[in-house]
Design a protein around this motif. Structure first.
Motif, PDB file in Angstrom:
ATOM      1  N   ARG A  99       0.836  -0.955  -0.033  1.00 57.50           N
ATOM      2  CA  ARG A  99       0.032   0.097   0.080  1.00 57.50           C
ATOM      3  C   ARG A  99       0.753   1.126   0.069  1.00 57.50           C
ATOM      4  O   ARG A  99       1.831   1.375   0.831  1.00 57.50           O
ATOM      5  CB  ARG A  99      -0.850   0.016   1.291  1.00 57.50           C
ATOM      6  CG  ARG A  99      -1.783   1.089   1.229  1.00 57.50           C
ATOM      7  CD  ARG A  99      -2.746   0.973   2.353  1.00 57.50           C
ATOM      8  NE  ARG A  99      -3.641   2.086   2.505  1.00 57.50           N
ATOM      9  CZ  ARG A  99      -4.121   2.765   3.422  1.00 57.50           C
ATOM     10  NH1 ARG A  99      -3.925   1.793   4.802  1.00 57.50           N
ATOM     11  NH2 ARG A  99      -5.205   3.681   3.525  1.00 57.50           N
ATOM     12  N   ASN A 100       0.620   1.986  -0.845  1.00 58.74           N
ATOM     13  CA  ASN A 100       1.236   3.401  -1.030  1.00 58.74           C
ATOM     14  C   ASN A 100       0.316   4.554  -0.765  1.00 58.74           C
ATOM     15  O   ASN A 100      -0.361   4.553  -2.260  1.00 58.74           O
ATOM     16  CB  ASN A 100       2.021   3.642  -2.076  1.00 58.74           C
ATOM     17  CG  ASN A 100       3.192   4.695  -2.216  1.00 58.74           C
ATOM     18  OD1 ASN A 100       3.138   5.498  -1.167  1.00 58.74           O
ATOM     19  ND2 ASN A 100       3.984   4.620  -3.209  1.00 58.74           N
ATOM     20  N   SER A 101       0.087   5.278  -0.110  1.00 51.26           N
ATOM     21  CA  SER A 101      -0.530   6.617  -0.084  1.00 51.26           C
ATOM     22  C   SER A 101       0.254   7.673   0.498  1.00 51.26           C
ATOM     23  O   SER A 101       1.045   7.497   0.926  1.00 51.26           O
ATOM     24  CB  SER A 101      -1.992   6.132   0.745  1.00 51.26           C
ATOM     25  OG  SER A 101      -1.724   5.781   2.051  1.00 51.26           O
ATOM     26  N   ASP A 106       3.333   0.890   3.147  1.00 55.08           N
ATOM     27  CA  ASP A 106       3.576  -0.336   3.361  1.00 55.08           C
ATOM     28  C   ASP A 106       4.249  -1.279   2.496  1.00 55.08           C
ATOM     29  O   ASP A 106       3.629  -1.605   1.337  1.00 55.08           O
ATOM     30  CB  ASP A 106       2.056  -0.923   4.025  1.00 55.08           C
ATOM     31  CG  ASP A 106       2.052  -2.458   4.625  1.00 55.08           C
ATOM     32  OD1 ASP A 106       3.008  -2.834   4.816  1.00 55.08           O
ATOM     33  OD2 ASP A 106       1.073  -3.146   4.591  1.00 55.08           O
ATOM     34  N   ARG A 107       5.683  -1.605   2.680  1.00 54.36           N
ATOM     35  CA  ARG A 107       6.146  -2.434   1.566  1.00 54.36           C
ATOM     36  C   ARG A 107       7.122  -3.448   2.390  1.00 54.36           C
ATOM     37  O   ARG A 107       7.377  -3.151   3.802  1.00 54.36           O
ATOM     38  CB  ARG A 107       6.931  -1.674   0.897  1.00 54.36           C
ATOM     39  CG  ARG A 107       8.179  -0.746   1.318  1.00 54.36           C
ATOM     40  CD  ARG A 107       8.862  -0.006   0.394  1.00 54.36           C
ATOM     41  NE  ARG A 107       9.930   0.956   1.095  1.00 54.36           N
ATOM     42  CZ  ARG A 107      10.878   1.809   0.474  1.00 54.36           C
ATOM     43  NH1 ARG A 107      10.383   2.121  -0.671  1.00 54.36           N
ATOM     44  NH2 ARG A 107      11.544   2.505   1.219  1.00 54.36           N
TER      45      ARG A 107
END
Length: 192
Positions: A99-101, A106-107
């Protein structure tokens, strides 16, 4: 009161739908050999008949060079490139982003060995020795292997019908990564 009840029923249905295992990621989607996670794909007959194993080997080398120059790749090392056996082995470390916002990144780092072998009318692709380094920004983070996380035993519950939230995202992204590697290599060979 009726509206509240309907909202509750709809919300329960939505939550139940979110906790199901998606097609292609269920039991048996993560192959193991000798208790080690090993993704393998052998493609024969899709390459044009006149292309030959030398051209397929060159396409594998070109694919490797392009793949290793991607921005997500942190570190890579070609450990074997043998023209006689038409085999390339690469150790790759790259990021998988869950997730990338604006506020959340989140990686995980994934480290794996990728083995590619050209044949007369195709190729074989194998991804093995998969290890993860999650939450590296928080202290030392968590380090674990694919055998400790994405196999059916750890990432699925209730007979393979429900995901284990902590590991299921690793399972999905690893399966997708291998499929992407295969698709990109296949496209390079079929359409040189």
């Amino acid at each position: 009161m009726k509206r509240l009840t309907l909202l509750f029923v709809a919300l329960c249905g939505f939550v139940a739908a979110q906790s199901q295992v998606a097609d292609g990621y269920g039991p048996g989607a993560v192959p193991t050999r000798n208790k080690h996670v090993t993704f393998e794909k052998t493609v024969e007959g899709e390459a044009p008949a006149a292309i030959g194993s030398d051209s397929i080997f060159q396409a594998i080398q070109s694919f490797t060079a392009d793949r290793l120059s991607k921005p997500a790749v942190i570190n890579s090392k070609v450990t074997e490139c043998d023209a006689a056996s038409r085999r390339v082995v690469v150790n790759v470390e790259e990021y998988i982003t869950f997730r990338n916002s604006f506020l959340v990144l989140d990686r995980t780092r994934i480290n794996y060995w990728l083995e590619m072998q050209a044949t007369d009318n195709g190729y074989s692709l194998k991804m093995t020795r998969i290890k993860y380094w999650y939450d590296e920004e928080r202290g030392d983070g968590e380090r674990f292997s694919a055998e400790e996380s994405i196999v059916d035993e750890y990432s699925l519950k209730a007979g393979g019908t429900k995901p284990v939230k902590a590991y299921y995202k690793f399972r999905v992204k690893t399966i997708d990564l291998f499929q992407s590697l295969n698709d990109n290599l296949n496209a390079r060979i079929v359409k040189p």
